[in-house]
Design a protein around this motif. Structure first.
Motif, short mmCIF file in Angstrom:
data_model
loop_
_atom_site.label_atom_id
_atom_site.label_comp_id
_atom_site.label_asym_id
_atom_site.label_seq_id
_atom_site.Cartn_x
_atom_site.Cartn_y
_atom_site.Cartn_z
N MET A 251 23.74 -1.66 -38.73
CA MET A 251 23.05 -2.08 -37.90
C MET A 251 21.66 -2.52 -38.35
O MET A 251 20.94 -3.50 -37.94
CB MET A 251 22.79 -1.00 -36.59
N TYR A 252 20.87 -1.47 -39.36
CA TYR A 252 19.74 -1.88 -39.64
C TYR A 252 19.48 -3.35 -40.64
O TYR A 252 18.64 -3.97 -40.21
CB TYR A 252 19.39 -0.89 -40.68
N VAL A 253 20.66 -3.48 -41.24
CA VAL A 253 20.91 -4.52 -42.00
C VAL A 253 20.85 -6.03 -41.20
O VAL A 253 20.48 -6.97 -41.30
CB VAL A 253 21.97 -4.53 -42.98
N LEU A 254 21.83 -5.65 -39.97
CA LEU A 254 22.06 -6.73 -39.23
C LEU A 254 20.80 -7.13 -38.18
O LEU A 254 20.65 -8.49 -38.15
CB LEU A 254 23.17 -6.44 -38.09
N MET A 255 20.05 -6.21 -38.11
CA MET A 255 18.66 -6.48 -37.41
C MET A 255 17.74 -7.30 -38.39
O MET A 255 16.77 -7.88 -37.82
CB MET A 255 17.89 -5.41 -37.07
N ARG A 256 18.12 -7.23 -39.59
CA ARG A 256 17.08 -8.27 -40.48
C ARG A 256 17.89 -9.45 -40.95
O ARG A 256 17.42 -10.14 -41.85
CB ARG A 256 16.62 -7.14 -41.54
N HIS A 257 18.87 -9.61 -40.42
CA HIS A 257 19.68 -10.86 -40.63
C HIS A 257 20.04 -11.33 -39.65
O HIS A 257 21.33 -11.37 -39.06
CB HIS A 257 20.86 -10.59 -41.62
N GLN A 258 19.25 -11.95 -38.49
CA GLN A 258 19.30 -12.20 -37.19
C GLN A 258 20.53 -13.29 -37.12
O GLN A 258 21.43 -13.35 -36.20
CB GLN A 258 18.04 -12.67 -36.51
N ALA A 259 20.53 -14.09 -38.06
CA ALA A 259 21.31 -15.53 -37.99
C ALA A 259 22.84 -14.83 -38.02
O ALA A 259 23.80 -15.35 -37.47
CB ALA A 259 21.12 -16.33 -39.10
N GLU A 260 23.11 -13.93 -39.12
CA GLU A 260 24.41 -13.43 -39.15
C GLU A 260 24.91 -12.79 -37.92
O GLU A 260 25.86 -12.57 -37.68
CB GLU A 260 24.48 -12.65 -40.50
#
Length: 401
Positions: A251-260
Motif C-alpha cells: 500500500m505504501y508503494v501504491l500511494m507513491r505510484h498513483q497512476a498504477e
C-alpha cells in the motif's frame, strides 16, 4: 587472489540502509559484471554474492548448493547468533520429509476455500476502521489482524494468543532489534507454547494443520518431536510476519505510484498481476540471507565457486535484473511475464506462497474498493519504519481517506 584473478578485498555487506524500500545502486553495478563479488557480512566467513538473475536461480536450484552444509560452519549472516537448524537448514530428502505433512494444506483448492472467509475478515476490519475514523493505523487495524486470523485458523492456534506469539515471532526475523539472549528466550517461549498446543491435539484432535503435523509424528513417524515443534513454530511465525509487512509495504508503494494504483481501481482484474509485480518490485529482505555452500566445484556465470565456499543469493537484485525484466526499476502492474523470486526458488520455495498470494490479493482489492482515497496521514514517514530486522516493513502506518 580471488577466483576472478583479482586481489580486491571483500566488499562490506549489506549495502546501504536497511530501512524503507530503496534498492541500493551497488546491485546494478555488480550485475553488469560477469562474475560474482566477494562480500563480508557482519558475522561469519566471507562469501560470494550472486546478484544476476541466472546466477541466483542457479544457486537456489542446483542441488550442489546446500543449506544442510551450513550446519557446523560459521555461516555468513547479519545476525550475531547462528541462523539455527530446522527445515531451513535441510536439503532433500530430509527437507522433503518435513514439507510433506503440510503440503496438503497449501494446495490451490484448499487455499481458494479460505478466500471467502478472508474476504469477510477484510471487510470486517475495514468496517472497524471506518467506525474508529481517520487517522487509523493500517498496520494495527488491518495488515496485522488479517494474516494472523488466517494462519491461526489454518494451524488451529487461538487468535486470542496473538499478542504472545507475535512478540516471540520477532526472534525469527531480528538482526539487531533483539539481543541474542532475548532471541533465545523468545524462541524458547514460542517452542513451549507450541508444545502445549501439540499436547492438546493429542488429547483432542481437530481438523487443522497442527493436528496433521502431530499425526505425521505419532501415526506415521515421519518427523521427530523436535522437528514437529520447530516446523509448527516456523509456520506460525513466517505464516503471518511476512504477509503483515507486505500488505503495508504494497500500500505504501501504491500511494507513491498513483497512476498504477488508478489502473487497479479502474480494473480490479489487474489485482493478481499487480500482486506479482509488487512481489518483484518491493525489496522485502534488508539483506541476502541463508547462504548455500558448494558441495563441489561449480561454475556460476563467470565465477568458479570452489567446494566449501558459501554463496549468498540476492533475491532483491535478481528481481531487478534488466536481462529478465524490461525497465525493472519501474512498477508496472500490467507486467505479463514476471518470473520473480518473491517466494524464492527451488527446494526452499515458500510453501505458503499460494496462501500469501491469496491474502495479498484480497487485501489490495478490498482496500482499493472500500477505501479508494486511502493515503498516508503523516508528512514524514521516517519514524514509521522498523529497524534491526532482516525484513523491511513499517511498525505503524497512519492513514486517512
Amino acid at each position: 587472489m580471488t577466483q576472478n584473478g583479482t586481489s580486491d578485498p571483500a566488499l562490506p555487506y549489506p549495502f546501504g540502509c536497511a530501512d524503507r524500500l530503496e534498492v541500493d545502486n551497488a546491485y546494478g553495478a555488480l550485475r553488469q559484471q560477469e562474475t560474482m563479488a566477494r562480500v563480508r557480512l557482519p558475522f561469519g566467513e566471507d562469501a560470494w554474492l550472486a546478484t544476476r538473475y541466472p546466477d541466483v536461480k542457479a544457486v537456489l536450484g542446483d542441488p550442489r548448493f546446500s543449506r544442510a552444509a551450513t550446519v557446523g560452519r560459521d555461516e555468513p549472516r547479519v545476525t550475531q547468533q547462528q541462523l539455527g537448524t530446522g527445515i531451513l537448514s535441510m536439503d532433500p530428502p530430509d527437507h522433503t520429509r518435513l514439507r510433506r505433512p503440510v503440503l496438503r494444506a497449501f494446495t490451490a483448492r484448499r487455499v481458494e476455500l479460505l478466500r471467502p472467509a478472508t474476504v469477510a475478515t477484510a471487510n470486517e476490519l475495514i468496517d472497524r476502521m471506518e467506525s474508529i475514523g481517520p487517522p487509523v493505523d493500517l498496520v494495527e487495524h488491518f495488515a496485522t489482524p488479517l494474516p494472523v486470523r488466517v494462519i491461526c485458523g489454518l494451524l488451529g492456534v487461538p487468535v486470542g494468543d496473538q499478542d504472545l506469539f507475535r512478540t516471540w515471532s520477532e526472534a525469527f526475523i531480528s538482526s539487531t532489534s533483539l539481543s541474542p539472549e532475548k532471541i533465545q528466550e523468545y524462541i524458547g517461549n514460542l517452542y513451549s507454547y507450541i508444545s502445549g498446543l501439540i499436547a492438546q491435539r493429542r488429547v483432542t484432535p481437530s481438523d487443522d494443520l497442527l493436528t496433521a503435523i502431530v499425526q505425521a509424528h505419532d501415526d506415521r513417524e515421519e518427523i521427530t518431536e523436535q522437528e514437529m515443534v520447530e516446523l509448527a513454530a516456523g509456520l506460525l511465525a513466517a505464516g503471518h510476519e511476512t504477509t503483515v509487512l507486505q500488505i503495508s509495504n504494497f500500500m505504501y508503494v501504491l500511494m507513491r505510484h498513483q497512476a498504477e494504483r488508478e489502473k487497479m481501481t479502474g480494473d480490479p482484474s489487474l489485482i493478481p498481476s499487480a500482486v506479482e509485480e509488487l512481489l518483484r518490485f518491493v525489496p522485502l529482505f534488508a539483506s541476502s540471507t541463508f547462504a548455500r555452500y558448494a558441495t563441489e566445484d561449480v561454475r556460476v556465470g563467470g565465477t568458479l565457486v570452489r567446494a566449501g565456499d558459501p554463496v549468498v543469493p540476492s533475491l532483491t537484485s535478481a528481481n531487478r535484473d534488466p536481462s529478465v525484466f524490461t525497465d525493472p526499476d519501474r512498477l508496472d502492474v500490467t507486467r505479463a511475464a514476471n518470473p520473480h523470486f518473491g517466494f524464492g526458488h527451488g527446494a526452499h520455495h515458500c510453501i505458503g506462497a499460494r496462501l500469501a498470494r491469496m491474502e495479498l490479493q484480497v487485501s489490495l482489492e478490498t482496500l482499493l474498493t472500500r477505501l479508494p482515497n486511502l493515503r498516508l496521514a503523516a508528512d514524514d514517514d521516517q519514524e514509521l519504519w522498523k529497524e534491526g530486522l532482516i525484513l523491511r516493513g513499517m511498525k505503524s502506518m497512519p492513514v486517512t481517506w
